[in-house]
Motif scaffolding. Structure first.
Motif, mmCIF file in Angstrom:
data_model
loop_
_atom_site.group_PDB
_atom_site.id
_atom_site.type_symbol
_atom_site.label_atom_id
_atom_site.label_comp_id
_atom_site.label_asym_id
_atom_site.label_seq_id
_atom_site.Cartn_x
_atom_site.Cartn_y
_atom_site.Cartn_z
ATOM 1 N N THR A 47 38.613 30.268 49.748
ATOM 2 C CA THR A 47 38.659 29.380 48.458
ATOM 3 C C THR A 47 39.396 28.118 48.851
ATOM 4 O O THR A 47 40.046 27.857 49.913
ATOM 5 N N SER A 49 42.062 25.065 47.291
ATOM 6 C CA SER A 49 43.061 24.830 46.511
ATOM 7 C C SER A 49 42.884 23.388 45.819
ATOM 8 O O SER A 49 42.326 22.678 46.317
ATOM 9 N N VAL A 98 37.172 24.385 33.435
ATOM 10 C CA VAL A 98 37.278 24.765 34.954
ATOM 11 C C VAL A 98 36.585 26.119 35.097
ATOM 12 O O VAL A 98 36.312 26.805 34.467
ATOM 13 N N PRO A 100 36.150 29.701 36.676
ATOM 14 C CA PRO A 100 36.823 30.861 36.365
ATOM 15 C C PRO A 100 37.966 31.132 37.539
ATOM 16 O O PRO A 100 37.604 31.037 38.563
ATOM 17 N N ALA A 101 38.868 31.623 37.103
ATOM 18 C CA ALA A 101 39.990 32.129 37.977
ATOM 19 C C ALA A 101 39.497 33.090 38.982
ATOM 20 O O ALA A 101 38.920 33.879 38.620
ATOM 21 N N GLY A 102 39.916 32.846 40.189
ATOM 22 C CA GLY A 102 39.452 33.729 41.369
ATOM 23 C C GLY A 102 38.166 33.201 41.935
ATOM 24 O O GLY A 102 37.832 33.936 42.950
ATOM 25 N N SER A 103 37.262 32.422 41.346
ATOM 26 C CA SER A 103 36.100 32.121 41.945
ATOM 27 C C SER A 103 36.115 31.405 43.054
ATOM 28 O O SER A 103 37.269 30.489 43.405
ATOM 29 N N LYS A 104 34.976 31.005 43.990
ATOM 30 C CA LYS A 104 35.205 30.352 44.943
ATOM 31 C C LYS A 104 34.514 28.966 44.957
ATOM 32 O O LYS A 104 33.708 28.912 44.232
ATOM 33 N N TRP A 170 37.009 21.186 40.611
ATOM 34 C CA TRP A 170 37.924 22.280 40.082
ATOM 35 C C TRP A 170 38.568 21.881 38.976
ATOM 36 O O TRP A 170 39.262 22.508 37.918
ATOM 37 N N LYS A 171 38.318 20.644 38.374
ATOM 38 C CA LYS A 171 39.070 20.404 37.104
ATOM 39 C C LYS A 171 37.678 20.211 36.227
ATOM 40 O O LYS A 171 37.933 19.691 35.032
#
Length: 636
Positions: A47, A49, A98, A100-104, A170-171
């Motif tokens: 992933t 950041s 954005v 989903p949380a945890g996506s790569k 990511w935005k």
């Protein structure tokens, strides 16, 4: 009368019903896969950041990449067959949603420019595009937000480095990879890398036009103020519509500028292309020209080609003109509402003509990227994070004082201009010192000028322009904003002094809790009634004797560290100087570099005149251009 339900009848015919049901289901599945394929394709095994955009007061630290530009990446996939606009999807993937949380992070290859990727952002056969590197992240987010706030979502951003691509992804901003391998830092206007970015733009245009879409191409240092698409649709016959550097109005309404009267350069920071044979031919020749000679500036090349033939008019009404090869239909967007940095920030041409501006492009400006950012902030059209409005240590502001005779009386000349600016500069110098002592961010006051600033000799303002004297001039007309925000060694220059724009408290983004935490400070003559250190009136106004020194300032205001805004009633005679002479010398070394030049005297070389932060300490100081190249240096 009985109603025959057709769906019930179809259901009774099971073979027909199942066939239709299966067809619809397959269509939905394939449509969903198509819309999301570019964004949610095979991810990496690791992933990423979210990268944070550099602030206005800090320099990016990334090292430039040594890899050469890969122009072939923009010779994009897909045939050149124009698509039927009626077949294009109107249901775009929402912007700012954005992942989903945890996506790569998807593979870089999924962001490659292609006909299918662009089509996912097209509405009415139009796509709005900008591009840049990570150093312009905040400009790009501002550009996107203005468009989405006005309901324009058929947009795409070209990323010239992977750091920007990842941050935008990511935005929730639609982005594609330009394969440029560019540095993530600010490249600077006129630098070799700046010209490389220009060549990339030309290649990008030549790559998208064969897809058959209309392309509204923009630089990142411009802002949309009103939806431009209805205006552009008024000229369906135009192959190319371009902005210009025109500073004298040729029309007084929202028609296209009169091509016969536009002598300034056509500016390629805002222009619209239709995918016609003439425009594709122009884009192809333009690309070949600038790739064959890296010394050709992309805008100069465009102007040379388009002006190869200019005229006659296409008709009597549209304002279009035959250009380039005699077949290209060109229109010049009116400079009053598709504004340059001069027609918007200096002339305010749209206000004089009672028009609504569509866009502002930060041209005709100084102090580099920091100057562009500050101008947009002064105009309250730049989007900053909440913490920008509530800086550590709090804010310091003051009410500037200008005598009427300095502002309004007499002729507008070099002498009266410098007298006006110098009077304000001395107050700002004191405010910078107080801000430094209190470790607060200084809100700069509006700056009044009598004369315009340009790159060449002129009579004070440009003939035929709508500049009114005096006028509130952009801060970069006098101050070197890039120097003010630059990190300098503390040993030589002392601590840095943060600044904000004069319109900060008028900005709708300013939190109310900041404005409510406010202390007014009224200067008074020591010994007068109620004028003593730590004297606070019943109305909550702090009275402060004039000529207060460093130590007293620190002591008095140490009680108000939690107050977010401190406003002085004046800065005249507010500060008596630093107690520590080393600290005084450091401050002087810093702020004397904060001011630049006025330009330029006519028929004189050199023609510029240096501002001097400490003009009042030099008896007989007079505004004058250097007599020779040997004398041509700042006054320090």
């Amino acid at each position: 009368m009985a109603w025959n339900n057709p769906f019930k009848e179809m259901a009774n015919s099971k073979p027909l019903f199942l066939t239709i049901y299966a067809t619809v289901l397959i269509g939905i599945v394939f449509s969903s896969v198509y819309v999301f394929s570019a964004i949610y394709s095979s991810p990496h095994s690791s992933t990423f950041s979210l990268s944070i955009a550099p602030s206005a007061s800090s320099d990016a630290k990334a090292e430039p990449s040594s890899q050469a530009s890969n122009f072939s990446r923009l010779q994009a996939d897909g045939d050149s067959t124009p698509l039927n606009p009626q077949l294009q999807s109107k249901l775009l993937k929402p912007i700012w949603i954005v992942p989903p949380a945890g996506s790569k992070m998807p593979y870089l290859e999924s962001f490659r420019l292609s006909k299918e990727l662009v089509e996912e952002r097209v509405i009415g056969n139009v796509v709005v595009v900008t591009f840049g590197n990570y150093a312009f992240m905040d400009f790009i987010l501002t550009w996107v937000k203005h468009l989405t706030d006005m309901g324009v979502e058929n947009l795409l951003v070209g990323a010239m480095d992977t750091k920007l691509l990842e941050a935008l992804y990511w935005k929730g901003v639609p982005v594609f990879d330009m394969g440029s391998h560019m540095s993530t830092v600010d490249v600077g206007w006129g630098s070799p890398t700046f010209h490389k970015m220009g060549r990339e733009k030309v290649v990008l245009i030549d790559s998208i036009l064969p897809f058959g879409f209309e392309l509204l191409m923009c630089d990142t240092d411009m802002v949309w103020l009103k939806n431009p698409l209805p205006y552009i649709a008024r000229f369906p016959e135009a192959d190319v519509l371009t902005s210009t550097d025109q500073v004298v109005p040729t029309v007084t309404d929202d028609r296209l500028d009169m091509w016969q009267q536009v002598g300034a350069a056509y500016n390629i920071g805002i222009f619209h292309w239709r995918a016609t044979e003439s425009s594709k031919k122009l884009a192809r020749e333009w690309k070949e020209m600038i790739l064959a000679d890296d010394k050709i500036w992309d805008q100069n090349g465009f102007n040379e080609l388009v002006r190869r033939q200019l005229g006659p008019s296409v008709d009597d009404d549209s304002g279009l003109v035959y250009a380039y090869d005699g077949n290209l239909k060109l229109g010049l967007l009116p400079a009053s509402i598709f504004c340059s940095g001069h027609t918007y920030f200096v002339q305010a041409m749209f206000q004089h003509l009672r028009l609504e501006p569509y866009a502002v492009h930060t041209t005709f400006q100084y102090a580099g990227t920091e100057g562009k950012r500050h101008r947009l902030r002064e105009a309250m059209v730049f989007y900053d994070p909440p913490e920008y409005y509530d800086p550590p240590g709090g804010l310091l502001t003051f009410k500037p004082t200008i005598p009427k005779n300095l502002l309004l009386d007499g002729v507008h000349s070099i002498d009266t201009h410098f007298a006006l600016v110098n009077y304000q500069m001395k107050q700002i110098r004191t405010a910078l010192a107080v801000a430094s002592v209190l470790n607060r961010t200084l809100v700069m006051p509006p700056l009044w000028c009598r004369l315009d600033r340009l790159w060449f000799g002129h009579p004070g303002i440009l003939d035929g322009s709508l500049t009114r004297q005096p006028f509130v001039c952009p801060l970069d007309h006098v101050f070197e904003i890039n120097v003010m925000l630059k990190e300098m060694p503390n040993e030589e220059f002392g601590p840095g002094i943060s600044i904000r724009e004069y319109s900060l408290f008028e900005n709708p983004s300013m939190p109310q809790e900041v404005k409510k935490s406010w202390l007014d400070v009224h200067l008074c003559h020591e010994g007068s009634l109620g004028c003593q250190v730590n004297s606070t009136s019943q109305t909550g106004v702090l009275k402060l004797p004039k000529h207060t020194n460093e130590e007293t300032l620190k002591t008095v205001f140490s009680k108000f560290n939690d107050v977010k805004v401190i406003q002085f009633s004046s800065m005249q005679d507010a500060f008596d100087g630093f107690t520590d002479k080393t600290r005084e010398e450091q401050f002087r070394n810093r702020v004397k570099r904060y001011v630049g030049i006025w330009c330029c005297v006519e028929n004189h070389t050199p023609g510029h005149i240096y501002y001097d932060m400490y003009w009042d300490e030099k008896p007989g100081w007079k505004a004058a251009a250097p007599n020779s190249t040997e004398d041509d240096h700042p006054p320090w």
